[in-house]
Enzyme design. Structure first.
Site, PDB file in Angstrom:
ATOM      1  CD  GLU A 132       5.943  16.066  18.865  1.00 45.77           C
ATOM      2  OE1 GLU A 132       5.620  16.163  20.063  1.00 45.77           O
ATOM      3  OE2 GLU A 132       5.413  15.258  18.085  1.00 45.77           O
ATOM      4  CD  GLU A 141      -0.166  17.184  19.744  1.00 47.04           C
ATOM      5  OE1 GLU A 141       0.900  17.665  19.308  1.00 47.04           O
ATOM      6  OE2 GLU A 141      -0.389  15.967  19.816  1.00 47.04           O
ATOM      7  NE  ARG A 188       5.371   9.614  16.257  1.00 48.12           N
ATOM      8  CZ  ARG A 188       4.353  10.336  16.700  1.00 48.12           C
ATOM      9  NH1 ARG A 188       4.305  11.625  16.488  1.00 48.12           N
ATOM     10  NH2 ARG A 188       3.371   9.755  17.358  1.00 48.12           N
TER      11      ARG A 188
HETATM   12  O1  0X9 Z   1      -0.010  10.982  18.280  1.00 50.62           O
HETATM   13  C1  0X9 Z   1       0.491  11.405  19.336  1.00 50.62           C
HETATM   14  O2  0X9 Z   1       1.235  10.741  20.048  1.00 50.62           O
HETATM   15  C2  0X9 Z   1       0.166  12.838  19.782  1.00 50.62           C
HETATM   16  N1  0X9 Z   1       0.291  13.740  18.662  1.00 50.62           N
HETATM   17  S1  0X9 Z   1       1.757  14.064  18.024  1.00 50.62           S
HETATM   18  O3  0X9 Z   1       1.560  14.794  16.789  1.00 50.62           O
HETATM   19  N2  0X9 Z   1       2.558  15.025  19.001  1.00 50.62           N
HETATM   20  O4  0X9 Z   1       2.481  12.841  17.846  1.00 50.62           O
HETATM   21  C3  0X9 Z   1      -1.248  12.896  20.279  1.00 50.62           C
HETATM   22  C4  0X9 Z   1      -1.563  11.987  21.439  1.00 50.62           C
HETATM   23  C5  0X9 Z   1      -2.961  12.187  21.946  1.00 50.62           C
HETATM   24  N3  0X9 Z   1      -3.308  11.286  23.001  1.00 50.62           N
HETATM   25  C6  0X9 Z   1      -3.792  10.036  22.789  1.00 50.62           C
HETATM   26  N4  0X9 Z   1      -4.126   9.602  21.630  1.00 50.62           N
HETATM   27  N5  0X9 Z   1      -3.978   9.279  23.841  1.00 50.62           N
HETATM   28 ZN    ZN Z   2       4.271  14.429  19.954  1.00 55.52          ZN
END
Ligand code: 0X9
Ligand code: ZN
Length: 429
Positions: free
Chosen positions: A189, A387, A243
């Site tokens: 990202e 995001e 990732r």
């Molecule tokens: O899944 C994640 O870690 C985040 N989205 S990403 O697409 N950047 O990977 C969102 C995290 C949201 N926060 C929580 N679920 N606590």
């Molecule tokens: Zn992320």
């Protein structure tokens, strides 16, 4: 022998002749399927289908009725399209050859690194390496010794230094409130560290316009939480979509999702126990040094901390707790009020529409063990995951989109910070 040499020479020439080198994503297509894929009778089949990691990579782990973006292996595309059509699921092709996009972007980034060398400033022309970012923090601290303080707060698994920059207005008053911001949790990202850098530039070099943001508040920023992963994604088009962190997690697989590694409802919903998965929670909570560094920061600033903001991509979302459950905190109204300021400011500035809300029901999946919930639970009254928008035709925006995206993000962050400052003024003890 001569033919062999000729072939070798031709293949090394192929890029400059305009034929990008092949990579493992050649021929992969990026599709967006309508919400119907994940609701009604077909939902079960669809979620089973995309579990096959050899053929599918889902870029959003959404459940329920919202649309999804997913990348499909060339050998599976006929079958995939047939299934969608048989089940009346609408789909769009967002990218006809992900490999080609990644190769081109890789080459563009290489050229930009040459044509825009580091010169003591980090502009929005290109993405920067972790070394350049750390060098920039050092240089800023030298140029603005009264405003900026640098602290080495830890080391990544591969030995890269994690540094925070604390930005003040130079009045030397201590114990102000704190806004804590981080970026670069997820390696691929790239727009996230870019947005953190722009935020630093605005606060330091545009102090006059932002004096209110620094009057009673200090800002502490860690631009790249996961530098090993970030550097790995810069190596080649093949590694661009990494990732996780880079510490081996089993005999065959590397990396843990740092945003599943926090010790709050660790390894519950939305986190995987499979070391090969993209959302692997780790062998134990805080198994990753990078996550531990963020947790230390959260604890060391929580007494003064009014907002924790973690920058991710993509989705154009401002998410607040909880993300481990669909339940919402008692203070949801406060969280919503602050997020709404960011949403409104961004829409007015550029027309980009951010969706705001409690994480689990807004992004449509629970993900336990993330930093936002951890910070909120520790005592930050405002805690957000932002995001940033989906990029171009690939996973992340091309370099040409950095400028408008980071400026737009700054507008949102500044508006949210102004609301936080108003709601949580400094109480002198
Ligand atoms: O899944 C994640 O870690 C985040 N989205 S990403 O697409 N950047 O990977 C969102 C995290 C949201 N926060 C929580 N679920 N606590
Ligand atoms: Zn992320």
């Amino acid at each position: 022998m001569t033919v062999w040499w000729l072939l070798l020479a031709l293949s090394s020439l192929s890029f400059s002749a305009g034929f990008p080198k092949s990579n493992k994503y050649d021929g992969y297509k990026l599709y967006e399927v309508s919400g119907k894929a994940r609701s009604g009778a077909f939902a079960e089949t669809f979620s089973e289908l995309v579990k096959n990691a050899y053929y599918y990579q889902l870029f959003s782990d959404y459940k329920g009725g919202s649309s999804a973006k997913l990348m499909v292996h060339p050998d599976e595309q006929i079958n995939f399209v047939k299934l969608m059509e048989e089940n009346n699921v609408d789909y769009d092709i967002l990218n006809r050859n992900v490999g080609l996009t990644l190769s081109r972007q890789f080459e563009t980034n290489r050229m930009l690194r040459e044509s825009v060398p580091y010169n003591g400033r980090l502009g929005t022309e290109r993405y920067y390496t972790h070394d350049e970012i750390n060098q920039y923090l050092e240089d800023l601290a030298k140029s603005y010794p009264r405003l900026v303080f640098l602290k080495t707060v830890g080391k990544s698994y591969e030995g890269r230094w994690l540094k925070t920059i604390t930005i003040t207005n130079g009045d030397a008053r201590r114990n102000k409130n704190v806004i804590l911001v981080d970026g670069g949790f997820h390696a691929r990202e790239w727009i996230s560290p870019a947005a953190a850098i722009h935020l630093i530039n605005e606060l330091v070099e545009n102090l006059e316009d932002n004096a209110d943001l620094l009057l009673d508040f200090d800002w502490v920023i860690l631009p790249v939480v996961n530098p090993d992963g970030y550097e790995y994604t810069q190596l080649s088009a093949d590694t661009r979509l990494w990732r996780k962190t880079r510490k081996p997690s089993s005999a065959d697989c590397i990396g843990t999702d740092p945003n599943r590694n926090f010790d709050f409802h660790w390894n519950e919903e939305g986190a995987s126990e499979d070391p090969c998965d993209n959302t692997y929670a780790g062998a134990k909570a805080f198994s990753e040094p990078e996550a531990l560094v963020v947790s230390d920061l959260i604890h060391s600033y929580v007494d003064r901390g009014q907002m924790y903001l973690t920058l991710h991509s993509y989705g154009s979302l401002i998410l607040y707790p909880w993300g481990w459950t669909a339940a919402v905190p008692d203070t949801e109204e406060d969280l919503h009020e602050v997020a709404a300021e960011g949403q409104k400011a961004i829409q007015e500035a550029t027309g980009t529409i951010y969706k705001i809300g409690p994480s689990t029901t807004t992004i449509n999946y629970a993900a336990a063990g993330a930093s936002d919930d951890y910070a909120f639970n520790a005592g930050f009254p405002i805690s957000f995951t932002m995001e940033l928008p989906f990029g171009g035709e690939g996973f992340d925006p091309p370099a040409s989109d950095i400028d408008h995206l980071v400026k737009e993000t700054w507008v949102g962050i500044a508006a949210m910070a102004r609301k936080v400052i108003q709601k949580y003024p400094l109480v002198q003890k």
